[in-house]
Design a protein around this motif. Structure first.
Motif, short mmCIF file in Angstrom:
data_model
loop_
_atom_site.label_atom_id
_atom_site.label_comp_id
_atom_site.label_asym_id
_atom_site.label_seq_id
_atom_site.Cartn_x
_atom_site.Cartn_y
_atom_site.Cartn_z
N ILE A 164 -29.13 -100.48 29.97
CA ILE A 164 -27.77 -100.96 30.22
C ILE A 164 -27.01 -99.85 30.94
O ILE A 164 -26.89 -98.74 30.41
CB ILE A 164 -27.06 -101.36 28.91
N SER A 165 -26.50 -100.16 32.13
CA SER A 165 -25.85 -99.14 32.95
C SER A 165 -24.35 -99.40 33.10
O SER A 165 -23.92 -100.54 33.26
CB SER A 165 -26.50 -99.11 34.34
N PHE A 166 -23.59 -98.32 33.05
CA PHE A 166 -22.13 -98.41 33.13
C PHE A 166 -21.60 -97.59 34.30
O PHE A 166 -22.10 -96.49 34.58
CB PHE A 166 -21.49 -97.93 31.83
N GLY A 167 -20.56 -98.14 34.94
CA GLY A 167 -19.92 -97.45 36.05
C GLY A 167 -18.43 -97.28 35.78
O GLY A 167 -17.98 -97.27 34.63
N ARG A 222 -31.28 -96.28 25.80
CA ARG A 222 -31.17 -97.44 26.71
C ARG A 222 -29.93 -97.33 27.60
O ARG A 222 -29.52 -98.29 28.23
CB ARG A 222 -31.10 -98.73 25.89
N LEU A 223 -29.34 -96.16 27.66
CA LEU A 223 -28.07 -95.95 28.36
C LEU A 223 -28.28 -95.29 29.72
O LEU A 223 -29.02 -94.31 29.84
CB LEU A 223 -27.18 -95.06 27.47
N LEU A 224 -27.61 -95.84 30.75
CA LEU A 224 -27.63 -95.25 32.09
C LEU A 224 -26.22 -95.23 32.66
O LEU A 224 -25.34 -95.96 32.20
CB LEU A 224 -28.53 -96.06 33.03
N ILE A 225 -26.02 -94.38 33.68
CA ILE A 225 -24.72 -94.30 34.35
C ILE A 225 -24.90 -94.53 35.85
O ILE A 225 -25.99 -94.30 36.39
CB ILE A 225 -24.01 -92.95 34.08
N GLU A 226 -23.82 -94.98 36.49
CA GLU A 226 -23.87 -95.29 37.92
C GLU A 226 -22.46 -95.27 38.49
O GLU A 226 -21.48 -95.19 37.74
CB GLU A 226 -24.48 -96.68 38.13
N THR A 227 -22.37 -95.39 39.83
CA THR A 227 -21.05 -95.56 40.45
C THR A 227 -20.87 -96.94 41.07
O THR A 227 -19.78 -97.47 41.08
CB THR A 227 -20.80 -94.50 41.55
N ILE A 229 -36.79 -103.73 37.86
CA ILE A 229 -35.83 -104.51 38.65
C ILE A 229 -34.40 -104.13 38.29
O ILE A 229 -34.11 -103.73 37.17
CB ILE A 229 -36.05 -106.03 38.49
N ILE A 230 -33.52 -104.27 39.27
CA ILE A 230 -32.09 -103.98 39.08
C ILE A 230 -31.33 -105.30 39.16
O ILE A 230 -31.41 -106.01 40.17
CB ILE A 230 -31.58 -102.99 40.13
N ILE A 231 -30.63 -105.62 38.08
CA ILE A 231 -30.01 -106.95 37.95
C ILE A 231 -28.51 -106.92 38.29
O ILE A 231 -27.74 -106.17 37.71
CB ILE A 231 -30.18 -107.48 36.51
N ILE A 249 -32.83 -102.52 34.92
CA ILE A 249 -31.44 -102.15 34.64
C ILE A 249 -30.53 -103.36 34.73
O ILE A 249 -30.57 -104.11 35.70
CB ILE A 249 -30.92 -101.12 35.68
N MET A 250 -29.67 -103.51 33.73
CA MET A 250 -28.54 -104.42 33.84
C MET A 250 -27.42 -103.59 34.44
O MET A 250 -26.78 -102.79 33.76
CB MET A 250 -28.13 -104.96 32.47
N HIS A 251 -27.24 -103.75 35.75
CA HIS A 251 -26.36 -102.85 36.49
C HIS A 251 -24.89 -103.22 36.30
O HIS A 251 -24.53 -104.38 36.24
CB HIS A 251 -26.81 -102.86 37.96
N CYS A 252 -24.07 -102.17 36.17
CA CYS A 252 -22.62 -102.31 35.98
C CYS A 252 -22.33 -103.38 34.94
O CYS A 252 -21.64 -104.37 35.19
CB CYS A 252 -21.97 -102.66 37.32
#
Length: 255
Positions: A172-175, A197-202, A125-127, A151-154
């Motif tokens: 944990i995702s960072f934008g 546990r690290l992800l990236i996004e826009t 799930i994307i939170i 994902i804990m998004h942004c």
């Protein structure tokens, strides 16, 4: 190869030039994009793009701001879409206490129903979390969301909140905001976060990174997020790209 784990190429802001935007992303080394749908219109748009481009995937869910508009048939529709070969997650879902369109009790109910569905269809799930850290964590725990993770998004919370989410099998995702000069807290979380546990996004078209802050965001700018994280972590850019790519593929079960 960069993996943008959260994009809204299905948004009206890309109606005129989405093909050009996607081409620019490829030129900058973006190898995968997850386009997120959060209501009827955007879910259909996400699926359309995922079916058109082999490196684009879709996430389907119901946004907390629009929780009041969700009906039983929407849950049934999400369950049906979960078996689509290009759907890799449910979401975005969660709580938003900034906008007041949907009462909190309705948001919580819709959030819980989607977590329960994710466990049934076995998708991560994307939170979406805005000003609701404690209630998000509480519901994730109560619904045993660790079964599917996600994902804990942004992410905009503290490291303490991040740690609780990691313990429940979340990434944990960072934008863009992590690139802002005044972004002390996100930078601190990145510094302490385990690499696995690290992800990236826009989150495009929103939250464009520095130096494009305030302008329309797009997937090619995810490169700037990766560069900033490399600086914070004192790693090479290539290492950050490789690690975040592998993390995303593992989470979304993409070979």
């Amino acid at each position: 190869m960069l993996f943008d784990t959260h994009a809204h190429l299905n948004a009206d802001q890309f109606e005129e030039d989405v093909a050009d935007v996607i081409r620019r992303a490829q030129v900058e080394g973006v190898s995968n994009i997850v386009v997120v749908g959060f209501d009827e219109k955007t879910i259909k748009g996400a699926l359309r793009l995922a079916e058109e481009y082999d490196f684009i995937y879709a996430a389907v869910g119901w946004h907390p701001v629009d929780a009041i508009d969700m009906k039983d048939e929407h849950i049934a529709w999400l369950e049906e879409l979960a078996s689509h070969p290009k759907v890799v997650a449910l979401g975005e879902m969660g709580l938003d206490y900034y906008w007041d369109k949907s009462p909190k009790d309705i948001q919580k109910e819709v959030f819980r129903r989607q977590i329960q569905l994710a466990k049934k269809v076995k998708l991560p799930i994307i939170i979406h979390n805005r000003d609701a850290h404690e209630d998000i964590v509480k519901i994730l725990k109560e619904e045993n969301a660790s079964e599917v993770g996600g994902i804990m998004h942004c992410f905009a919370g503290s490291y303490e909140i991040a740690k609780q989410c990691i313990d429940m099998n979340f990434y944990i995702s960072f934008g863009g905001p992590v690139t802002f000069k005044n972004a002390k807290r996100p930078k601190e979380v990145v510094k302490n976060l385990p690499l696995d546990r690290l992800l990236i996004e826009t989150d495009c078209p929103y939250l464009a990174p520095h130096p494009y802050r305030g302008k329309r965001n797009e997937p090619s700018y995810v490169k700037l997020v990766a560069e900033t994280i490399a600086e914070i972590k004192e790693m090479t850019y290539e290492e950050v790209v490789e690690i975040t790519n592998q993390n995303a593929k593992k989470l979304f079960a993409i070979k």
